[in-house]
Write a protein that holds these residues in place. Sequence first.
Motif, mmCIF file in Angstrom:
data_model
loop_
_atom_site.group_PDB
_atom_site.id
_atom_site.type_symbol
_atom_site.label_atom_id
_atom_site.label_comp_id
_atom_site.label_asym_id
_atom_site.label_seq_id
_atom_site.Cartn_x
_atom_site.Cartn_y
_atom_site.Cartn_z
ATOM 1 N N GLY A 178 22.645 -52.451 -12.768
ATOM 2 C CA GLY A 178 23.279 -51.499 -11.853
ATOM 3 C C GLY A 178 22.341 -50.405 -11.397
ATOM 4 N N SER A 179 21.268 -50.191 -12.148
ATOM 5 C CA SER A 179 20.326 -49.116 -11.839
ATOM 6 C C SER A 179 19.142 -49.580 -10.995
ATOM 7 C CB SER A 179 19.818 -48.514 -13.154
ATOM 8 O OG SER A 179 19.397 -49.550 -14.025
ATOM 9 N N THR A 180 19.118 -50.830 -10.594
ATOM 10 C CA THR A 180 17.985 -51.365 -9.831
ATOM 11 C C THR A 180 18.216 -51.200 -8.332
ATOM 12 O OG1 THR A 180 17.587 -52.991 -11.583
ATOM 13 C CG2 THR A 180 16.597 -53.440 -9.432
ATOM 14 N N ILE A 181 17.233 -50.640 -7.647
ATOM 15 C CA ILE A 181 17.355 -50.415 -6.204
ATOM 16 C C ILE A 181 17.241 -51.752 -5.460
ATOM 17 C CG2 ILE A 181 16.277 -49.307 -4.203
ATOM 18 C CD1 ILE A 181 15.271 -47.106 -6.079
ATOM 19 N N HIS A 182 18.105 -51.931 -4.474
ATOM 20 C CA HIS A 182 18.113 -53.183 -3.695
ATOM 21 C C HIS A 182 18.880 -52.949 -2.398
ATOM 22 C CE1 HIS A 182 22.000 -53.001 -5.544
ATOM 23 N NE2 HIS A 182 22.433 -53.777 -4.557
ATOM 24 N N ALA A 183 18.901 -53.985 -1.560
ATOM 25 C CA ALA A 183 19.674 -53.926 -0.308
ATOM 26 C C ALA A 183 19.830 -55.337 0.226
ATOM 27 C CB ALA A 183 18.956 -53.065 0.738
ATOM 28 N N GLY A 184 20.912 -55.569 0.952
ATOM 29 C CA GLY A 184 21.018 -56.808 1.720
ATOM 30 C C GLY A 184 19.955 -56.774 2.805
ATOM 31 N N GLY A 185 19.260 -57.871 3.016
ATOM 32 C CA GLY A 185 18.151 -57.899 3.968
ATOM 33 C C GLY A 185 18.636 -57.988 5.413
ATOM 34 N N ARG A 186 17.715 -57.733 6.331
ATOM 35 C CA ARG A 186 18.014 -57.836 7.766
ATOM 36 C C ARG A 186 18.061 -59.288 8.183
ATOM 37 N NH1 ARG A 186 14.197 -57.910 12.186
ATOM 38 N NH2 ARG A 186 15.306 -57.525 14.156
ATOM 39 N N ASN A 187 19.102 -59.662 8.873
ATOM 40 C CA ASN A 187 19.190 -61.018 9.409
ATOM 41 C C ASN A 187 18.551 -61.002 10.792
ATOM 42 O OD1 ASN A 187 19.868 -63.464 10.579
ATOM 43 N ND2 ASN A 187 21.883 -63.554 9.612
ATOM 44 N N ALA A 188 17.335 -61.536 10.862
ATOM 45 C CA ALA A 188 16.566 -61.501 12.113
ATOM 46 C C ALA A 188 16.752 -62.770 12.937
ATOM 47 C CB ALA A 188 15.076 -61.299 11.792
ATOM 48 N N THR A 189 17.617 -63.674 12.486
ATOM 49 C CA THR A 189 17.826 -64.907 13.242
ATOM 50 C C THR A 189 18.835 -64.649 14.369
ATOM 51 O OG1 THR A 189 19.732 -65.721 11.958
ATOM 52 C CG2 THR A 189 17.523 -66.180 11.075
ATOM 53 N N THR A 190 18.923 -65.605 15.269
ATOM 54 C CA THR A 190 19.890 -65.471 16.361
ATOM 55 C C THR A 190 21.163 -66.265 16.090
ATOM 56 O OG1 THR A 190 18.821 -67.304 17.498
ATOM 57 C CG2 THR A 190 18.124 -65.060 18.110
ATOM 58 N N ASP A 191 21.094 -67.159 15.108
ATOM 59 C CA ASP A 191 22.276 -67.999 14.903
ATOM 60 C C ASP A 191 22.550 -68.347 13.439
ATOM 61 O OD1 ASP A 191 20.106 -69.564 14.473
ATOM 62 O OD2 ASP A 191 20.679 -71.175 15.851
ATOM 63 N N GLY A 192 21.819 -67.733 12.510
ATOM 64 C CA GLY A 192 22.012 -68.087 11.097
ATOM 65 C C GLY A 192 22.906 -67.070 10.384
ATOM 66 N N TRP A 193 23.675 -67.556 9.450
ATOM 67 C CA TRP A 193 24.511 -66.672 8.626
ATOM 68 C C TRP A 193 24.022 -66.756 7.192
ATOM 69 C CZ3 TRP A 193 28.725 -63.599 10.185
ATOM 70 C CH2 TRP A 193 29.004 -63.670 11.560
ATOM 71 N N ARG A 194 23.793 -65.611 6.599
ATOM 72 C CA ARG A 194 23.330 -65.556 5.207
ATOM 73 C C ARG A 194 24.548 -65.413 4.314
ATOM 74 N NH1 ARG A 194 22.129 -60.968 1.304
ATOM 75 N NH2 ARG A 194 24.346 -61.454 1.222
ATOM 76 N N ARG A 195 25.047 -66.560 3.874
ATOM 77 C CA ARG A 195 26.261 -66.549 3.056
ATOM 78 C C ARG A 195 25.882 -66.361 1.592
ATOM 79 N NH1 ARG A 195 30.879 -71.227 3.071
ATOM 80 N NH2 ARG A 195 30.739 -70.816 5.324
ATOM 81 N N GLY A 196 26.316 -65.270 1.029
ATOM 82 C CA GLY A 196 26.075 -64.993 -0.380
ATOM 83 C C GLY A 196 27.299 -64.350 -0.983
#
Length: 284
Positions: free
Chosen positions: A198-216
């Motif tokens: 819980g103490s680790t810094i992170h972020a969801g990344g930028r989706n730079a694609t035009t048609d992809g979905w990052r399902r997580g």
Amino acid sequence: MTASIPRFVASAPRAHIVDGLHEHGAVIVEGVLNADVLARFNAEIDPLLARVSPKRTYLNPVIDYFYGDCVRQITGMAARSRIFAEEILCHPFYADLCDAILGPNCARYQLNVAQVMDRGPGADQQLLHRDEDVWVHLPRPHAEVQLASVIALVDFRAELGATVVVPGSHRWERERQPQPEELACAEMPAGSAVVYLGSTIHAGGRNATTDGWRRGMHMSFVVGWLRTEDNNYLSTPPQIARTLPRRSQELLGYVAHDAIAVGGGYLGAVDLLDPIELLAQGKI
Ligand SMILES: [Fe+2]
């Protein structure tokens, strides 16, 4: 992004993975969900996601900004997905890690939230953050209260918005800001998980694609004496919870947190009894 995250396979000795978590604050574990579970889970949530719009409001404008309007999300997974409730929530991999990381700090741990995050084209990188900051009133330093993860439900590639992590940041002073070279990208094949404290810094990344979905799917666990992000009792109400395995009921918080044996008290009782027994007796 030049930092790296230690990488394991799910069959690795748990002690090695736990050591990696303590040392680096985050690990990538491949093969947490096998191909069969992954395929069935994705098929189960396809129609759920199809009904979700990325353009929605959240509980306040700050959260609206944090999530943006390019992300389709589902929570309350135990009520919506049998595969989640019976196979993923109770996965022994998570039990082992929670036993090691959270077990010493509570009488029992519970699900904090499971949240499918389908990050679409144009989704910006989230603000770098620590998940445990939702419990901002907790004095620091403190024992580990949260074990978090993002499970890749598709292959996570950098351009698709793979989770960005700052290894080692769980040990940083609060004020320290990460430099670009301290960021790591959690690229990993579908079925893997990036697991972090819980103490680790992170972020969801930028989706730079035009048609992809990052399902997580974010899935995190918390000590049983902290309030959870998702209101699990209302998201998975008793009429559904009673149809689930007892282990699922426990992880959803239907069992009392009984710390009497270690000199504490109990939390979460109903009529001064353990609600999981009342659930079994059909009384709630
Ligand atoms: Fe997060």
